[in-house]
Design a protein around this motif. Structure first.
Motif, PDB file in Angstrom:
ATOM      1  N   GLY A   7      42.207   2.658  32.971  1.00 10.41           N
ATOM      2  CA  GLY A   7      42.458   3.922  31.967  1.00 10.41           C
ATOM      3  C   GLY A   7      43.899   3.651  31.537  1.00 10.41           C
ATOM      4  N   ALA A   8      44.218   4.734  30.760  1.00  5.26           N
ATOM      5  CA  ALA A   8      45.581   4.817  30.322  1.00  5.26           C
ATOM      6  C   ALA A   8      46.625   4.614  31.468  1.00  5.26           C
ATOM      7  CB  ALA A   8      45.746   6.345  29.855  1.00  5.26           C
ATOM      8  N   ASN A   9      47.713   3.715  30.795  1.00  8.28           N
ATOM      9  CA  ASN A   9      48.611   3.635  32.160  1.00  8.28           C
ATOM     10  C   ASN A   9      50.102   3.473  31.558  1.00  8.28           C
ATOM     11  OD1 ASN A   9      49.402   2.611  34.681  1.00  8.28           O
ATOM     12  ND2 ASN A   9      49.750   0.481  33.747  1.00  8.28           N
ATOM     13  N   SER A  10      50.355   4.418  30.373  1.00  7.87           N
ATOM     14  CA  SER A  10      51.717   4.352  29.685  1.00  7.87           C
ATOM     15  C   SER A  10      52.716   4.565  30.228  1.00  7.87           C
ATOM     16  CB  SER A  10      51.390   5.161  28.436  1.00  7.87           C
ATOM     17  OG  SER A  10      51.186   6.503  28.749  1.00  7.87           O
ATOM     18  N   SER A 315      26.168   2.370  42.720  1.00 12.49           N
ATOM     19  CA  SER A 315      26.586   2.059  41.272  1.00 12.49           C
ATOM     20  C   SER A 315      27.349   3.248  40.486  1.00 12.49           C
ATOM     21  CB  SER A 315      25.038   1.921  40.449  1.00 12.49           C
ATOM     22  OG  SER A 315      24.564   3.075  40.394  1.00 12.49           O
ATOM     23  N   LEU A 316      28.283   2.809  39.623  1.00 12.55           N
ATOM     24  CA  LEU A 316      28.933   3.816  39.120  1.00 12.55           C
ATOM     25  C   LEU A 316      28.782   4.001  37.686  1.00 12.55           C
ATOM     26  CD1 LEU A 316      31.636   5.621  39.630  1.00 12.55           C
ATOM     27  CD2 LEU A 316      33.208   3.710  38.734  1.00 12.55           C
ATOM     28  N   TRP A 317      28.666   5.013  37.179  1.00 15.47           N
ATOM     29  CA  TRP A 317      28.328   5.383  35.740  1.00 15.47           C
ATOM     30  C   TRP A 317      29.469   6.126  34.771  1.00 15.47           C
ATOM     31  CZ3 TRP A 317      23.407   3.763  33.971  1.00 15.47           C
ATOM     32  CH2 TRP A 317      22.424   3.185  34.565  1.00 15.47           C
ATOM     33  N   ALA A 318      29.522   6.087  33.681  1.00 12.03           N
ATOM     34  CA  ALA A 318      30.657   6.860  33.253  1.00 12.03           C
ATOM     35  C   ALA A 318      30.006   7.242  31.716  1.00 12.03           C
ATOM     36  CB  ALA A 318      31.777   6.030  32.859  1.00 12.03           C
ATOM     37  N   TRP A 319      30.614   8.423  31.299  1.00 13.76           N
ATOM     38  CA  TRP A 319      30.468   8.723  29.876  1.00 13.76           C
ATOM     39  C   TRP A 319      31.451   9.820  29.277  1.00 13.76           C
ATOM     40  CZ3 TRP A 319      27.486  10.526  34.009  1.00 13.76           C
ATOM     41  CH2 TRP A 319      27.603  11.801  34.402  1.00 13.76           C
ATOM     42  N   GLY A 320      31.780   9.766  28.027  1.00 18.65           N
ATOM     43  CA  GLY A 320      32.600  10.672  27.334  1.00 18.65           C
ATOM     44  C   GLY A 320      33.682   9.638  26.638  1.00 18.65           C
ATOM     45  N   TRP A 321      34.924  10.465  26.673  1.00 18.19           N
ATOM     46  CA  TRP A 321      36.116   9.774  25.740  1.00 18.19           C
ATOM     47  C   TRP A 321      36.415   8.549  26.409  1.00 18.19           C
ATOM     48  CZ3 TRP A 321      41.720  10.948  26.897  1.00 18.19           C
ATOM     49  CH2 TRP A 321      42.533  10.661  25.796  1.00 18.19           C
ATOM     50  N   ASN A 322      36.613   7.460  25.471  1.00 18.32           N
ATOM     51  CA  ASN A 322      36.775   5.940  25.825  1.00 18.32           C
ATOM     52  C   ASN A 322      38.064   5.437  24.995  1.00 18.32           C
ATOM     53  OD1 ASN A 322      36.079   3.741  27.515  1.00 18.32           O
ATOM     54  ND2 ASN A 322      35.157   2.936  25.575  1.00 18.32           N
ATOM     55  N   GLU A 323      39.015   6.198  24.286  1.00 12.83           N
ATOM     56  CA  GLU A 323      40.095   5.599  23.759  1.00 12.83           C
ATOM     57  C   GLU A 323      40.768   4.791  24.438  1.00 12.83           C
ATOM     58  OE1 GLU A 323      43.505   7.181  20.598  1.00 12.83           O
ATOM     59  OE2 GLU A 323      41.827   8.618  21.266  1.00 12.83           O
ATOM     60  N   HIS A 324      40.957   5.289  25.694  1.00  9.55           N
ATOM     61  CA  HIS A 324      41.983   4.355  26.461  1.00  9.55           C
ATOM     62  C   HIS A 324      41.173   3.532  27.572  1.00  9.55           C
ATOM     63  CE1 HIS A 324      45.431   6.134  24.659  1.00  9.55           C
ATOM     64  NE2 HIS A 324      44.823   7.302  24.932  1.00  9.55           N
ATOM     65  N   ALA A 325      39.879   3.228  27.270  1.00  6.48           N
ATOM     66  CA  ALA A 325      39.077   2.540  28.119  1.00  6.48           C
ATOM     67  C   ALA A 325      39.030   3.317  29.562  1.00  6.48           C
ATOM     68  CB  ALA A 325      39.718   1.249  28.835  1.00  6.48           C
TER      69      ALA A 325
END
Length: 384
Positions: A7-10, A315-325
């Motif tokens: 994810g984000a790493n700035s 298994s891992l699942w995801a949803w939602g905001w994805n702007e920063h992977a």
């Protein structure tokens, strides 16, 4: 034990030893065996920083440190021990946007980072706006932090709260819009779970099987009519028809999730990024998250506007905001509106045991299955 993040790493909040815009796929965090070898108990994430609590109660941090929210003097992109708190055993930790806290084994609360809105519960007339770790004389069993406020549950089930309350998130009435010391929230039952959102607060009373809500309701995150109740300054008790216990109460910036004992996921609030796991217009309505193929939840974690969910089949699942992977799924999409499989690429001898999520970044703990003789395979970071 292996630790992965993405994810984000700035600010180096992923603990990978690098600073960059984002890491697209789960990548292995190099663990310094001289620091923590006994396992990981908890990971919490703020706006751009991360705290790690090991099994012995020691604290580590990495990432953004402009307000000393790491509990150390310098910013770092790999996990480093918070030596200022060495010798203290912690049992629970939390992060706000740029402030942090930890509950000790004797139920005292240490706080550090930004206190510009009184979110650390320390009088601003006597304490600076940026604070090194400081022990409060308050009883705390559970704690949650939002964008600019902090709530604790004490051993009596009371909720005490501090920080910014302009949107009603303190629940102290319209006359108290800010506080720089912990004050008790009135008109509550005995609270068992607490979750702070961006500008709202949600609490659960296990005895009453009831939800208490207060704060900002512009997106229906309080499950009240958003036209009539845009801001709620005192706690409102809501019966949502749940007659069983809950495993978790979680909050993103403007959405909330209940994980029930029977495995059901109930969520509500804002859905502009698909954070409710649906592409329908469901603002302010209770939503049952539809899991694929009858899968059952083993654990779940919320970021500011995304969700990661571990199923009982590993298994891992995801949803939602994805702007920063954030979801590690389709990188061309800015949001994922339905539960989507995350391709981690783990070897069959490895299983996910813990998951954690923050503003826009995630961590998973992976262990080798028992009786496995296969050599561990690790993934190389993919960075942008």
């Amino acid at each position: 034990m292996l630790l992965f993040s993405w994810g984000a790493n700035s600010h180096g909040q992923l603990g990978l030893g690098i600073v960059n815009e984002q890491v697209e796929k789960p990548s292995q965090v190099v663990i310094n065996s001289s620091l923590f070898v006994t396992g990981i108990k908890q990971i919490v994430c703020g706006g751009g920083h991360t705290l790690l609590l090991d099994a012995e109660g020691k604290l580590f941090s990495c990432g953004w440190n402009h307000k000393l929210q790491l509990g150390t003097e310098k910013e770092c992109s790999s996990f480093e021990r918070i030596w200022n708190l060495g010798g203290i055993v912690f049992t629970n930790i939390a992060c706000g946007w740029d402030f942090s806290c930890g509950v000790t084994d004797d139920n005292f609360l240490f706080v550090w980072g930004s206190n510009s809105n009184g979110e650390l519960g320390l009088p601003k007339d006597h304490f600076p706006e940026i604070l090194k770790p400081f022990r409060l004389q308050v009883n705390a069993c559970a704690v949650s932090m939002g964008l600019r406020h902090t709530a604790i549950i004490n051993s009596k089930g009371e909720v005490w709260i501090t920080g910014c309350g302009r949107h009603g998130q303190l629940g102290l009435g319209e006359d108290i819009l800010s506080s720089d010391r912990f004050l008790q929230v009135p008109k509550l039952g005995k609270i068992s779970h607490i979750a702070c959102g961006q500008n709202h607060t949600t609490a659960w009373c296990s005895d009453e099987k009831a939800l208490y809500v207060w704060g900002d309701n512009r997106h229906g995150q309080l499950l009240l009519d958003k036209e009539k109740y845009k801001k709620v300054f005192t706690a409102q008790k809501i019966d949502i028809g749940v007659k069983q216990g809950i495993k978790k109460l979680l909050s993103g910036w403007t959405n909330t999730l209940l994980w029930l004992e029977n495995g059901t996921l109930l969520t509500w609030g804002r859905n502009n990024y698909g954070q409710l796991g649906s592409d329908k217009s469901v603002h302010g309505k209770l939503v049952h998250v539809e899991l694929p193929d009858g899968k059952k939840v083993k654990d779940i974690a919320l970021g500011s506007e995304h969700t990661i969910c571990l199923m009982d089949d590993n298994s891992l699942w995801a949803w939602g905001w994805n702007e920063h992977a954030n979801t590690a799924t389709n990188l061309e999409e800015k949001f994922i509106s339905h539960p989507t499989l995350v391709d981690i690429g783990l070897e069959p001898n490895l299983s996910i045991t813990q998951i954690y999520s923050g503003s826009a970044h995630n961590f998973i703990v992976v262990k080798e299955s028992e009786n496995s003789e296969r050599k561990l395979q690790v993934m190389e970071p993919k960075v942008v």
